[in-house]
Motif scaffolding. Sequence first.
Motif, PDB file in Angstrom:
ATOM      1  N   ALA A   1      31.184  39.413  35.850  1.00  0.00           N
ATOM      2  CA  ALA A   1      32.589  39.813  35.513  1.00  0.00           C
ATOM      3  C   ALA A   1      33.640  39.023  35.821  1.00  0.00           C
ATOM      4  O   ALA A   1      34.649  38.567  35.253  1.00  0.00           O
ATOM      5  CB  ALA A   1      32.591  40.837  36.509  1.00  0.00           C
ATOM      6  N   LEU A   2      33.826  38.772  37.519  1.00  0.00           N
ATOM      7  CA  LEU A   2      34.988  37.683  37.283  1.00  0.00           C
ATOM      8  C   LEU A   2      34.854  36.402  36.485  1.00  0.00           C
ATOM      9  O   LEU A   2      35.739  35.700  36.078  1.00  0.00           O
ATOM     10  CB  LEU A   2      34.436  36.894  39.108  1.00  0.00           C
TER      11      LEU A   2
ATOM     12  N   HIS B   1      40.179  37.111  44.913  1.00  0.00           N
ATOM     13  CA  HIS B   1      39.387  38.225  44.626  1.00  0.00           C
ATOM     14  C   HIS B   1      38.345  38.642  46.021  1.00  0.00           C
ATOM     15  O   HIS B   1      37.149  37.739  46.375  1.00  0.00           O
ATOM     16  CB  HIS B   1      38.689  38.290  43.516  1.00  0.00           C
TER      17      HIS B   1
ATOM     18  N   ARG C   1      33.858  35.764  33.399  1.00  0.00           N
ATOM     19  CA  ARG C   1      33.936  35.992  32.300  1.00  0.00           C
ATOM     20  C   ARG C   1      35.988  36.648  32.611  1.00  0.00           C
ATOM     21  O   ARG C   1      36.392  36.015  30.877  1.00  0.00           O
ATOM     22  CB  ARG C   1      33.502  37.962  32.119  1.00  0.00           C
ATOM     23  N   HIS C   2      36.014  37.361  33.262  1.00  0.00           N
ATOM     24  CA  HIS C   2      37.954  37.687  33.241  1.00  0.00           C
ATOM     25  C   HIS C   2      38.723  36.336  33.739  1.00  0.00           C
ATOM     26  O   HIS C   2      39.182  35.872  32.966  1.00  0.00           O
ATOM     27  CB  HIS C   2      37.698  38.470  34.171  1.00  0.00           C
ATOM     28  N   GLU C   3      38.459  35.164  34.820  1.00  0.00           N
ATOM     29  CA  GLU C   3      38.495  33.976  34.882  1.00  0.00           C
ATOM     30  C   GLU C   3      38.674  32.953  33.780  1.00  0.00           C
ATOM     31  O   GLU C   3      39.249  32.332  33.958  1.00  0.00           O
ATOM     32  CB  GLU C   3      39.081  33.849  36.247  1.00  0.00           C
ATOM     33  N   GLN C   4      37.535  32.808  33.266  1.00  0.00           N
ATOM     34  CA  GLN C   4      37.269  31.384  33.120  1.00  0.00           C
ATOM     35  C   GLN C   4      37.719  30.611  33.128  1.00  0.00           C
ATOM     36  O   GLN C   4      38.601  29.501  33.218  1.00  0.00           O
ATOM     37  CB  GLN C   4      37.967  31.410  30.847  1.00  0.00           C
TER      38      GLN C   4
ATOM     39  N   VAL D   1      36.556  42.447  43.335  1.00  0.00           N
ATOM     40  CA  VAL D   1      35.742  42.628  42.041  1.00  0.00           C
ATOM     41  C   VAL D   1      34.428  43.588  41.973  1.00  0.00           C
ATOM     42  O   VAL D   1      33.874  43.678  43.714  1.00  0.00           O
ATOM     43  CB  VAL D   1      35.423  41.222  42.064  1.00  0.00           C
TER      44      VAL D   1
END
Length: 336
Positions: A73-74, A61, A76-79, A335
Amino acid sequence: MRVLVTGSAGFIAHHVITRLLARGDTVIGVDNLESSGDVTLKQARLTHLESVTGAERFTCHRADITDAASLAALFRHEQPERVVHLAARVGVRSAGASAQSYLDANVTGFLQVLEQSHAARVAHVVYASSSSVYGAGTPPPFAETAAADHPLNVYSATKRAGELLAHTYSHLYGLPTSGLRFFTVYGPWGRPDMAPLRFLRALREGHPIDLYGEGRMRRDFTHVDDVAEAVVRVLDRPPTGAPPYRLLNVGRGEPVSLRDFVAVLERHTGTQALLNPRPAQPGEMDATWSDSTALERETGFRPRVSVDEGLAGLVAWEQEHSRPPPDEPHEVDTVT
Ligand code: NAD
């Protein structure tokens, strides 16, 4: 395991990611691809990663770690389950001229990484520190128990500040952190601004080599294969103390003078160097020397590639890669 690696277009990250993918991990890379250094080389490293074993488990990213919203955000999205933090504004010499950019990337950026790691309940954050934190007054070989509170330049001060922040997050929130103090790392896909590839390029092109400290300055040159192995081993072993925090040297433990380093390069290239001895620059240490006992105790591993062996490989790699890199830039996710 899902591992988030910051600075994923960088030199050391290239080798760490290659190892993580080879053993089956999923790697989420983050890099802004612009803060310093050679952007074409960063793209070339990413392009090369497309050909390694497990490449389908890697995404990169394009994001800046100082951008809190993007990073949140990254995460949260990728965990991610674990984090390897390698992004930094690097280089000792230019740090004075652009001090604020070093603080932004290395202190504010790392703070965001710690904050998001804490929020995401990441199981372990392994981050890059530097041998340069030992600064002035630490007797060699350097052990992690030394005070390391006299940095000689802004870069080193930001690296030490990162260690202090990591300690705080480990103490306040129980976030497991391991700071790795790397000692002058060299090898394939290395940074052209650093001595090994600069010296090699000068030898190939017949240009004089500036030898600071009149060539007597000593550095504990450490091969990137050893560094990547150390990162992965440490990543697998979160600290268990209270707080779960530790610092580990990652260095070969055999300092070599710059003059002797060039002599090994001369031997492997069959070329005699034109030497330009120069005085030491303010902000540089006379010598670095790692005591890697703690790393061995914690991981069963210590760096083992000799400078002779490492430079033989680097010369071969450089010969193969000295042609211009491809024109086509590698596409990365952005991102926002
Ligand atoms: P590198 O410059 O090749 O890699 C760093 C990467 O971080 C680059 O790709 C850069 O684009 C990225 N980056 C910088 N700022 C960023 C930001 N704000 N947001 C997102 N990405 C950003 O450097 P390297 O030699 O691979 O070093 C990796 C780490 O190891 C760094 O933290 C460095 O301080 C540390 N270190 C390196 C050495 C060495 O000898 N190479 C020695 C000691 C410590």
